[in-house]
Design a protein around this motif. Structure first.
Motif, PDB file in Angstrom:
ATOM      1  N   ALA A 105       0.788  -1.225  -0.159  1.00 19.39           N
ATOM      2  CA  ALA A 105      -0.033   0.022   0.012  1.00 19.39           C
ATOM      3  C   ALA A 105       1.079   1.114  -0.016  1.00 19.39           C
ATOM      4  N   LEU A 106       1.910   1.345   0.748  1.00 22.86           N
ATOM      5  CA  LEU A 106       2.610   2.506   1.061  1.00 22.86           C
ATOM      6  C   LEU A 106       3.376   2.633  -0.407  1.00 22.86           C
ATOM      7  N   VAL A 129      -9.554   9.834   6.052  1.00 22.53           N
ATOM      8  CA  VAL A 129      -9.396   8.532   6.671  1.00 22.53           C
ATOM      9  C   VAL A 129     -10.722   8.537   7.785  1.00 22.53           C
ATOM     10  N   ARG A 130     -11.162   7.517   7.783  1.00 24.86           N
ATOM     11  CA  ARG A 130     -12.370   7.363   8.979  1.00 24.86           C
ATOM     12  C   ARG A 130     -11.442   7.290  10.362  1.00 24.86           C
ATOM     13  N   VAL A 139      -0.496   4.709   7.032  1.00 24.09           N
ATOM     14  CA  VAL A 139       0.052   4.878   5.499  1.00 24.09           C
ATOM     15  C   VAL A 139       0.109   6.491   5.292  1.00 24.09           C
ATOM     16  N   ALA A 140      -1.291   7.271   5.783  1.00 23.45           N
ATOM     17  CA  ALA A 140      -0.929   8.496   5.450  1.00 23.45           C
ATOM     18  C   ALA A 140       0.254   9.305   5.891  1.00 23.45           C
ATOM     19  N   PHE A 165      -6.352  14.094   6.159  1.00 22.56           N
ATOM     20  CA  PHE A 165      -4.796  14.162   6.194  1.00 22.56           C
ATOM     21  C   PHE A 165      -4.285  14.647   4.702  1.00 22.56           C
ATOM     22  N   ALA A 166      -3.185  15.620   4.817  1.00 26.51           N
ATOM     23  CA  ALA A 166      -2.623  16.116   3.639  1.00 26.51           C
ATOM     24  C   ALA A 166      -1.034  16.574   3.708  1.00 26.51           C
ATOM     25  N   VAL A 167      -0.477  16.399   2.679  1.00 23.37           N
ATOM     26  CA  VAL A 167       0.835  16.896   2.248  1.00 23.37           C
ATOM     27  C   VAL A 167       0.747  17.895   1.503  1.00 23.37           C
ATOM     28  N   SER A 168       1.680  18.993   1.620  1.00 23.07           N
ATOM     29  CA  SER A 168       1.781  20.088   0.842  1.00 23.07           C
ATOM     30  C   SER A 168       2.645  19.993  -0.215  1.00 23.07           C
TER      31      SER A 168
END
Ligand SMILES: CC(C)(COP(=O)(O)OP(=O)(O)OC[C@H]1O[C@@H](n2cnc3c(N)ncnc32)[C@H](O)[C@@H]1OP(=O)(O)O)[C@@H](O)C(=O)NCCC(=O)NCCS
Length: 181
Positions: A105-106, A129-130, A139-140, A165-168
């Motif tokens: 997955a990763l 993500v719940r 994973v996030a 979740f987020a990545v810029s």
């Protein structure tokens, strides 16, 4: 559209992938975060939604194929999603239970993250993500994401608290040595 990683090939899904897709979406354990297993009709709808996304957006959830065997072991890709009133670009990942915990997955999601920042004019890439889905949160986090906010969705008759979740792009660029491509 194809993406290759060390062990995996990502490509668009077709009708021929229905059995492998059903192995994920009709598994009540894999589908806990989606409030249970899908019916055959819901699996068909899911596939058609991805094929609409490929045609409309140029991306969607793709089949993840184990190169060594040619088997489709999961789905991973990029979709447009709503969080409250905002439209965001998300990386999603769902794998057959028999193939969990091997880093697939990763590996797939990191390649999708890198593809998305390379191909699309994004400031941020999200993962919805719940709040009960610890595996997905990890994973996030491993994708370099942090929690931006909480929100609640209403899906299959249930209120579901979620984390956004987020990545810029800036953070992704700083992590350049870890990139897959
Ligand atoms: C989420 C999911 C894709 C993870 O798949 P996976 O192949 O096991 O993940 P990986 O092997 O790539 O693991 C990557 C990291 O995730 C974390 N992780 C994976 N499964 C975990 C679990 N059950 N509990 C805690 N952390 C977990 C680990 O931190 C792992 O890092 P590590 O190798 O250092 O331990 C898989 O559990 C799945 O398909 N779940 C059902 C569908 C789903 O809920 N998708 C997410 C929707 S938001």
């Amino acid at each position: 559209m194809t993406i290759a990683t060390a062990r995996l090939d990502l490509r668009e899904m077709s009708e021929a992938d229905m059995p492998a897709l059903a192995a994920i979406l009709t598994d009540p354990v894999a589908m806990v975060a989606y409030e249970g297993a899908f019916s055959a009709g819901e699996v068909e709808e899911w596939l058609h939604r991805q094929r609409e996304r490929y045609a409309r957006d140029g991306f969607g959830l793709w089949a993840v194929v184990l190169r060594a065997s040619g088997e489709m072991i999961g789905q991973c890709g990029i979709t447009l999603q709503r969080i409250d009133d905002d439209e965001v670009t998300e990386v999603g990942y769902l794998f057959q239970r028999a193939h969990w915990h091997r880093g697939y997955a990763l590996e797939a999601a990191a390649a999708c993250r890198d593809w998305a920042f390379g191909a699309l004019p994004l400031d941020d890439l999200y993962a919805k993500v719940r709040s009960t889905n610890v595996a997905s949160m990890n994973v996030a986090i491993r994708l370099g994401m942090t929690v931006r906010r909480t929100f609640t969705t209403h899906y299959r008759g249930v209120d579901m608290p979620h984390l956004a979740f987020a990545v810029s792009r800036a953070a992704w660029e700083r992590r350049a040595p870890e990139r897959t491509a």
